[in-house]
Design a protein around this motif. Sequence first.
Motif, PDB file in Angstrom:
ATOM      1  N   PHE A 146     -10.206   0.594   6.362  1.00 49.19           N
ATOM      2  CA  PHE A 146      -9.554   1.289   5.259  1.00 49.19           C
ATOM      3  C   PHE A 146      -9.901   2.772   5.191  1.00 49.19           C
ATOM      4  CE2 PHE A 146      -8.797  -3.060   3.951  1.00 49.19           C
ATOM      5  CZ  PHE A 146      -7.502  -2.981   3.450  1.00 49.19           C
ATOM      6  N   THR A 261      -9.227  -9.770  -0.888  1.00 45.51           N
ATOM      7  CA  THR A 261      -9.626  -8.405  -1.258  1.00 45.51           C
ATOM      8  C   THR A 261      -8.963  -7.395  -0.334  1.00 45.51           C
ATOM      9  OG1 THR A 261     -11.755  -9.206  -2.079  1.00 45.51           O
ATOM     10  CG2 THR A 261     -11.577  -6.844  -1.610  1.00 45.51           C
ATOM     11  N   ASN A 265      -6.288  -4.572  -1.350  1.00 46.18           N
ATOM     12  CA  ASN A 265      -6.617  -3.172  -1.068  1.00 46.18           C
ATOM     13  C   ASN A 265      -5.498  -2.499  -0.275  1.00 46.18           C
ATOM     14  OD1 ASN A 265      -9.041  -3.328  -2.404  1.00 46.18           O
ATOM     15  ND2 ASN A 265     -10.291  -3.609  -0.568  1.00 46.18           N
ATOM     16  N   THR A 268      -2.639  -1.773  -2.692  1.00 47.84           N
ATOM     17  CA  THR A 268      -2.962  -0.623  -3.544  1.00 47.84           C
ATOM     18  C   THR A 268      -2.866   0.681  -2.764  1.00 47.84           C
ATOM     19  OG1 THR A 268      -4.428  -1.995  -4.881  1.00 47.84           O
ATOM     20  CG2 THR A 268      -4.737   0.387  -5.040  1.00 47.84           C
ATOM     21  N   TYR A 269      -3.412   0.681  -1.536  1.00 43.75           N
ATOM     22  CA  TYR A 269      -3.363   1.870  -0.675  1.00 43.75           C
ATOM     23  C   TYR A 269      -1.904   2.268  -0.419  1.00 43.75           C
ATOM     24  CZ  TYR A 269      -3.854   4.799   3.512  1.00 43.75           C
ATOM     25  OH  TYR A 269      -3.774   5.832   4.413  1.00 43.75           O
TER      26      TYR A 269
END
Length: 285
Positions: A146, A261, A265, A268-269
């Motif tokens: 990420f 998770t 993530n 959201t990114y």
Amino acid sequence: MSQIILVTGATDGIGRVCVQSFAKSKHELILVGRNRDKLSALVSSLQVQGVKVHSYVADLSLVKDTFALAETIRNQHPKIDVLLNNAGAYFDKRTVTNEGLESTFALNHLNYFILSLGLLPSLKAAEQGRIINVASRAHEGVELDFKDLLAENQYSGWKQYQRSKLMNIYFSYELAERLNQTKITVNCLHPGFVKTKFGQNNEGLAKILLTFAQNIFAISEDKGAETSIFLATDPSLSSTSGKYFVKKKESKSSPVSYDKTARRNLWTYTEDLLKHKFSLKFPGA
């Protein structure tokens, strides 16, 4: 029963085989392709068969073009039964779109995300909407970094392709969960190692090795299209969602792909990137 089916990457490979199969069953088709001449020739051949077909030329590696395409299609087709996200590519050398995004991430991941969310109103209007994301077994053996999703620090064409296919699976599982109170199902698949024009956009050794491997090991385009066609049309799958399929059978994706998770993530990114860099807002958001 005739359905309205949208196929991206419709002019070549398994996308084209899917289109021809849907045409035989007299489904109404919405085709998206990058090459205007190829798309026009395909549409003409289908119209001769009496198929109702609509076509749109778009470069799905460009965020604004893909968002505009979704808006246009949504306005012109208030009901869509099936969205088959099939367009994708492998880039041996790191390339950047004219919007400043790494090409694999832009085409293989953002394209699916933007079209799926942009066309939700049309899919919700169907009796049982389906979103099908062509992923790949190539997702096995990698996880997402990420801190470097756009591979700015270190680039391997194959690894970035693998990660983009893991993104397809994360996206499928997360979207399925978010839509679990609707009639829309979301599933993904591995089509097999198929002998297509996939990877032919590259030069040098990468192209030579891929062509050699396809000639020795690859299955036909007809075989490669079977699972996509099955997921799009089989009545038994009307309530199956959030699954990964191989050879028309529900299968297990990699252990990493079930990391909730990581998948949240990624969502959201992606949402933040589209909102802040491109000021995009999806219908109903």
